[in-house]
Design a protein around this motif. Structure first.
Motif, PDB file in Angstrom:
ATOM      1  N   ALA A  37       0.816  -1.211   0.000  1.00 16.21           N
ATOM      2  CA  ALA A  37       0.000   0.000   0.000  1.00 16.21           C
ATOM      3  C   ALA A  37       0.852   1.263   0.000  1.00 16.21           C
ATOM      4  CB  ALA A  37      -0.932  -0.008   1.214  1.00 16.21           C
ATOM      5  N   ALA A  38       1.987   1.196   0.707  1.00 17.09           N
ATOM      6  CA  ALA A  38       2.822   2.386   0.862  1.00 17.09           C
ATOM      7  C   ALA A  38       3.766   2.630  -0.313  1.00 17.09           C
ATOM      8  CB  ALA A  38       3.645   2.271   2.145  1.00 17.09           C
ATOM      9  N   ALA A  39       4.114   1.582  -1.049  1.00 11.02           N
ATOM     10  CA  ALA A  39       5.199   1.661  -2.039  1.00 11.02           C
ATOM     11  C   ALA A  39       5.106   2.846  -2.992  1.00 11.02           C
ATOM     12  CB  ALA A  39       5.301   0.350  -2.814  1.00 11.02           C
ATOM     13  N   PRO A  40       3.995   3.050  -3.709  1.00 11.00           N
ATOM     14  CA  PRO A  40       3.966   4.175  -4.655  1.00 11.00           C
ATOM     15  C   PRO A  40       4.033   5.536  -3.968  1.00 11.00           C
ATOM     16  CG  PRO A  40       1.806   3.138  -4.495  1.00 11.00           C
ATOM     17  CD  PRO A  40       2.759   2.248  -3.776  1.00 11.00           C
ATOM     18  N   ILE A  41       3.494   5.613  -2.767  1.00 12.83           N
ATOM     19  CA  ILE A  41       3.497   6.887  -2.035  1.00 12.83           C
ATOM     20  C   ILE A  41       4.898   7.189  -1.519  1.00 12.83           C
ATOM     21  CG2 ILE A  41       2.482   8.142  -0.083  1.00 12.83           C
ATOM     22  CD1 ILE A  41      -0.004   6.334  -0.465  1.00 12.83           C
ATOM     23  N   GLY A  94      -3.572   2.241  11.036  1.00 15.59           N
ATOM     24  CA  GLY A  94      -4.387   1.203  10.438  1.00 15.59           C
ATOM     25  C   GLY A  94      -5.864   1.450  10.673  1.00 15.59           C
ATOM     26  N   PRO A  95      -6.721   0.529  10.246  1.00 13.96           N
ATOM     27  CA  PRO A  95      -8.168   0.701  10.385  1.00 13.96           C
ATOM     28  C   PRO A  95      -8.630   0.863  11.825  1.00 13.96           C
ATOM     29  CG  PRO A  95      -7.649  -1.109   8.895  1.00 13.96           C
ATOM     30  CD  PRO A  95      -6.362  -0.711   9.544  1.00 13.96           C
ATOM     31  N   ASP A  96      -7.885   0.285  12.769  1.00 15.91           N
ATOM     32  CA  ASP A  96      -8.272   0.387  14.175  1.00 15.91           C
ATOM     33  C   ASP A  96      -7.747   1.647  14.839  1.00 15.91           C
ATOM     34  OD1 ASP A  96      -5.594  -0.209  14.241  1.00 15.91           O
ATOM     35  OD2 ASP A  96      -5.774  -2.002  15.481  1.00 15.91           O
ATOM     36  N   GLY A  97      -7.061   2.505  14.076  1.00 17.63           N
ATOM     37  CA  GLY A  97      -6.550   3.753  14.618  1.00 17.63           C
ATOM     38  C   GLY A  97      -5.183   3.657  15.248  1.00 17.63           C
ATOM     39  N   ARG A  98      -4.692   2.435  15.436  1.00 16.92           N
ATOM     40  CA  ARG A  98      -3.387   2.264  16.041  1.00 16.92           C
ATOM     41  C   ARG A  98      -2.286   2.473  15.011  1.00 16.92           C
ATOM     42  NH1 ARG A  98      -3.601  -0.225  21.032  1.00 16.92           N
ATOM     43  NH2 ARG A  98      -1.471  -0.996  20.820  1.00 16.92           N
ATOM     44  N   SER A 104      -2.156   5.879   5.343  1.00 17.12           N
ATOM     45  CA  SER A 104      -3.156   5.492   6.338  1.00 17.12           C
ATOM     46  C   SER A 104      -4.519   5.300   5.678  1.00 17.12           C
ATOM     47  CB  SER A 104      -3.250   6.558   7.435  1.00 17.12           C
ATOM     48  OG  SER A 104      -2.023   6.678   8.138  1.00 17.12           O
ATOM     49  N   ALA A 105      -4.867   6.195   4.763  1.00 21.10           N
ATOM     50  CA  ALA A 105      -6.142   6.076   4.056  1.00 21.10           C
ATOM     51  C   ALA A 105      -6.179   4.805   3.214  1.00 21.10           C
ATOM     52  CB  ALA A 105      -6.376   7.302   3.172  1.00 21.10           C
ATOM     53  N   GLU A 106      -5.063   4.463   2.601  1.00 19.27           N
ATOM     54  CA  GLU A 106      -4.994   3.234   1.809  1.00 19.27           C
ATOM     55  C   GLU A 106      -5.200   1.995   2.685  1.00 19.27           C
ATOM     56  OE1 GLU A 106      -4.538   2.535  -1.475  1.00 19.27           O
ATOM     57  OE2 GLU A 106      -4.795   4.665  -1.912  1.00 19.27           O
ATOM     58  N   LEU A 107      -4.769   2.081   3.928  1.00 21.84           N
ATOM     59  CA  LEU A 107      -4.917   0.959   4.853  1.00 21.84           C
ATOM     60  C   LEU A 107      -6.296   0.911   5.503  1.00 21.84           C
ATOM     61  CD1 LEU A 107      -1.463   0.953   6.679  1.00 21.84           C
ATOM     62  CD2 LEU A 107      -2.245  -0.582   4.881  1.00 21.84           C
ATOM     63  N   GLY A 108      -7.098   1.956   5.265  1.00 17.44           N
ATOM     64  CA  GLY A 108      -8.446   1.957   5.804  1.00 17.44           C
ATOM     65  C   GLY A 108      -8.623   2.734   7.084  1.00 17.44           C
ATOM     66  N   ALA A 109      -7.658   3.589   7.438  1.00 12.81           N
ATOM     67  CA  ALA A 109      -7.826   4.437   8.619  1.00 12.81           C
ATOM     68  C   ALA A 109      -9.048   5.317   8.407  1.00 12.81           C
ATOM     69  CB  ALA A 109      -6.581   5.286   8.846  1.00 12.81           C
TER      70      ALA A 109
END
Length: 265
Positions: free
Chosen positions: A79-83, A202-206, A240-245
């Protein structure tokens, strides 16, 4: 979008935020209780909602299974690679991605700078928690008790005169970093290098990972590295948005402070 589908998703959202009763759900949605009850019955039939004997509703097991499958499908490095590569291209500096597990911070991706000077870091190698920006970010993402436990067990090796060599000093720095939303390594691991780091959520905010920008003094002075923070924070919010935060995090603007004196145990 179908109105029924939209309302069902709204019900799930409310359940996830602790709205439990039929009356409360009806009031929040602005629809009759009979409509909400039909939605809940449909969700329950598929395992997405459940209720107890007091008719208090909650998210059902299917939601957790779906979330688990989604998390398994999203790798933070992918998820992070292109960013990360866009950040490195924008700043021209070395960019790292690191994660924490069982007391160890590990570099899981790296994009080299356009400069001739290369850092020692390599993908798969551990990072010094007490002397790197990513280490402080990830330490700051732990629960306070776990943070103290991990810090107490570290080998606080003095890489430079600026390295934290006391647990109290390290924890104070990490607390400030966690509060403002970014950390720095101000010549703490290498005397010729400054780094800034920020958390990926992540999605859980952590805190799920940390991203840093590292710059040699001969390329940019300390103030110049701090000036890269807006680009870094924008990148970590995108990851973070890509991970679902669910919500973006905000970080305070950098403030310049004098270099801390060398600590003594």
């Amino acid at each position: 979008m179908s109105q029924s589908v939209a309302r069902a998703l709204d019900v799930l959202d409310l359940l996830s935020r602790g709205v439990r009763t039929l009356d409360a759900l009806s009031a929040e949605l602005g629809v009759h209780k009979s409509t909400v009850l039909r939605l809940l019955q449909t969700l329950e039939s598929r395992g997405f909602a459940a209720h107890d004997t007091a008719h208090r509703y909650r998210v059902g097991p299917a939601v957790f299974a779906l979330a688990s499958d989604a998390l398994d499908a999203v790798d933070v490095r992918t998820a992070a690679a292109p960013i990360l590569r866009a950040l490195a291209a924008e700043t021209g500096q070395t960019v790292h991605l690191a994660t924490y597990q069982d007391g160890v911070v590990t570099y899981i991706d790296k994009v080299e700078s356009r400069q001739g000077l290369r850092m020692y870091s390599r993908i798969g190698l551990p990072a010094a928690i007490h002397a790197t920006a990513v280490g402080k970010v990830l330490l700051g993402g732990l629960d306070p008790a776990e943070r103290e436990r991990v810090a107490a067990g570290l080998d606080l090796h003095a890489f430079t005169p600026r390295t934290h060599v006391t647990v109290a000093g390290l924890l104070a720095d990490v607390a400030v970093s966690a509060e403002r939303g970014w950390a720095e390594d101000h010549e703490e691991h290498e005397t010729f290098m400054n780094c800034v780091g920020a958390p990926v959520h992540g999605p859980d905010g952590r805190v799920a990972a940390a991203v840093s920008i590292s710059v040699p003094n001969v390329v940019l002075a300390h103030d110049g590295v701090l000036a890269l923070l807006p680009a870094l924070l924008e990148a970590t919010e995108r990851i973070s948005a890509e991970l679902g935060a669910r919500t973006p995090t905000t970080a305070s603007a950098p403030t310049l402070s004098p270099a801390p004196p060398k600590e003594t145990p």
